[in-house]
Design a protein around this motif. Structure first.
Motif, short mmCIF file in Angstrom:
data_model
loop_
_atom_site.label_atom_id
_atom_site.label_comp_id
_atom_site.label_asym_id
_atom_site.label_seq_id
_atom_site.Cartn_x
_atom_site.Cartn_y
_atom_site.Cartn_z
N THR A 54 -3.08 0.44 -1.75
CA THR A 54 -2.77 0.23 -0.48
C THR A 54 -1.91 -1.12 -0.54
O THR A 54 -0.86 -1.41 0.37
CB THR A 54 -3.84 -0.14 0.48
OG1 THR A 54 -4.22 1.11 0.82
CG2 THR A 54 -3.37 -0.23 1.99
N ARG A 113 1.47 4.12 5.21
CA ARG A 113 0.09 3.82 5.53
C ARG A 113 -0.56 4.94 6.42
O ARG A 113 -1.80 5.02 6.39
CB ARG A 113 0.25 2.73 6.22
CG ARG A 113 0.37 1.28 5.34
CD ARG A 113 -0.86 1.01 4.49
NE ARG A 113 -2.33 1.30 5.05
CZ ARG A 113 -2.74 -0.15 5.32
NH1 ARG A 113 -2.47 -1.22 4.82
NH2 ARG A 113 -3.94 0.06 5.98
N PRO A 158 -0.17 2.35 12.26
CA PRO A 158 1.09 1.82 11.45
C PRO A 158 2.18 2.55 11.60
O PRO A 158 3.47 1.68 11.78
CB PRO A 158 0.47 2.55 10.00
CG PRO A 158 -1.01 2.54 10.15
CD PRO A 158 -1.30 2.96 11.40
N VAL A 176 -1.43 -3.94 8.50
CA VAL A 176 -0.14 -3.31 7.88
C VAL A 176 0.81 -4.38 7.98
O VAL A 176 1.71 -4.80 6.91
CB VAL A 176 -0.01 -1.83 8.40
CG1 VAL A 176 1.31 -1.51 7.60
CG2 VAL A 176 -1.03 -1.09 7.90
#
Length: 421
Positions: A245, A267, A165, A31
């Motif tokens: 995403t 996320r 995340p 991420v």
């Protein structure tokens, strides 16, 4: 006395914890890698939002190329060697990626070529980790407890996907190198923990085939079994289109204006919804009409993707993302259980690698598709297009693969009769 829960099995508990730590580390790392790449493209290279969005798509492609090239080898490795060693090897590669990210972030030495290279190394690690870890669980718990074991494993995955995340984003806002250092420590711990599980090798009948023959045998098995082919490709094409995403950094920075902390929460939201459903499934696993429920879940995922694209409220967007995670968990739970129960143990590594390639293709190539679509349609238009495409794919697969609709239970023998009737 036979165990009534996978958690009563010591090896499974160690496997579960190793999975949690590994996922926590890698999700946090990936991420933030995406956020850093987007920021470097915008700030250091002076790219526009559309140009930087396309770089996010290329990031997905960088991860997918090693997955595509190494999938046959990874599946073969999971079926020929001790699966613990294969998983530990993959975690070791990812730990090296995290260490390099931490050092370069601290030294302000990041560039687009470096980030793409590290993403490719992560993709190489993932291709070996997926089939080996997926094939370990059935050897530990046996068929009767496998659906519950998959649900509990999904809890590990989704809980770590929530925490990774969120924690990474919060730490990143204070010291940008620190979350990568944390990921490196967790990956090394996961590597050592998985090695404490008893040795896991696939059970083979008759003399082993040559490596190339084994690879071909695995591919042929999936191609001939329409039920497996339909299950795997449904996820491939639906998520390939509906994966929002890759564009979350765009929504976080330039649409919802919530920064890296908000990106971490965005996320984490799907994983939070998925973890709740996984917890429920670990106590009350689905038993009837599982194929139809899988198809409905994928279509609902597409509809919620459209809703997310149109939202301009951060709170509403988080709620929609959580619902997306919840319905996706239902689909993943059913598909994972059906694929593992339908596949002989000596082919589980290779079938899991093919399934993992489909998942990775849907994720990483989905990121490429999203980046390209965002360059052409804008981020919002790209996500709406993808959600509509996922609904269309579900309808087509429900018609072309009636075997999916016929799957009514998780009983292995009953399942084989249902999909072949």
């Amino acid at each position: 006395m036979e165990p009534t829960s996978p958690l009563q099995i010591p090896d499974y508990r160690r496997y579960w914890l190793a999975r949690f730590m590994g996922v926590f580390a890698t999700i946090s790392m990936v991420v933030l890698l995406g956020y850093q790449l987007y920021a470097v493209a915008r700030d250091d290279y002076g790219m526009s939002v559309a140009e930087a969005s396309f770089q996010l798509g290329l990031l997905g492609l960088a991860q997918f190329i090693p997955l595509f090239l190494l999938t046959p080898v990874a599946g073969l490795a999971a079926d020929r060697f001790d699966r613990r060693h294969v998983a530990a090897f993959a975690n070791g590669i990812d730990a090296c990626v995290a260490i390099v990210l931490a050092l370069l972030t601290w030294a302000d030495g990041l560039s687009l070529p470096v980030l793409f290279t590290l993403a490719a190394a992560h993709g190489a690690a993932r291709v070996f980790l997926g089939p080996s870890m997926s094939a370990i669980a059935p050897n530990i718990v046996g068929p009767a407890l496998l659906p519950r074991a998959i649900a509990l494993s999904s809890i590990a995955w989704q809980t770590a996907s929530v925490a990774g995340p969120a924690v990474g984003g919060l730490i990143f806002g204070r010291a940008e190198w620190l979350p990568h250092a944390l990921s490196a420590g967790l990956l090394l711990s996961s590597m050592l923990l998985i090695l404490t599980v008893r040795p896991i090798r696939a059970k083979h009948e008759g003399p082993p085939l040559k490596p190339v023959r084994q690879i071909i045998e695995g591919l042929t098995y999936v191609w001939r079994e329409r039920f497996l082919l339909g299950s795997i490709t449904l996820d491939l094409f639906a998520v390939l289109l509906a994966g929002a995403t890759a564009l979350l950094p765009v929504f976080a920075r330039d649409i919802l204006f919530v920064g890296p902390e908000g990106l971490g929460l965005m996320r984490a939201a799907p994983a939070l919804g998925a973890a709740g459903v996984a917890l429920w499934l670990s106590f009350r696993p689905l038993e009837r009409e599982v194929g139809t429920k899988m198809l409905i879940s994928v279509a609902a995922f597409g509809a919620l993707t459209i809703a997310f694209a149109l939202s301009r409220s951060f709170t509403l967007s988080l709620a929609i993302l959580a619902m997306m995670g919840a319905v996706d968990m239902i689909s993943v739970f059913i598909r994972s259980s059906l694929v593992q129960l339908f596949t002989p143990d000596d082919k589980r590594g290779r079938v899991s690698s093919i399934s993992g390639l489909a998942i990775s293709a849907s994720n990483e190539l989905g990121e490429m598709q999203s980046g390209l679509a965002a360059a052409l349609l804008g981020a919002v238009g790209a996500v709406v297009f993808g959600g509509a495409g996922a609904i269309f794919v579900t309808l087509v697969w429900a018609w072309y693969f009636p075997e999916l609709r016929r799957a009514r239970s998780f009983e292995p023998q009953e399942l084989k009769r249902e999909v072949s009737s």
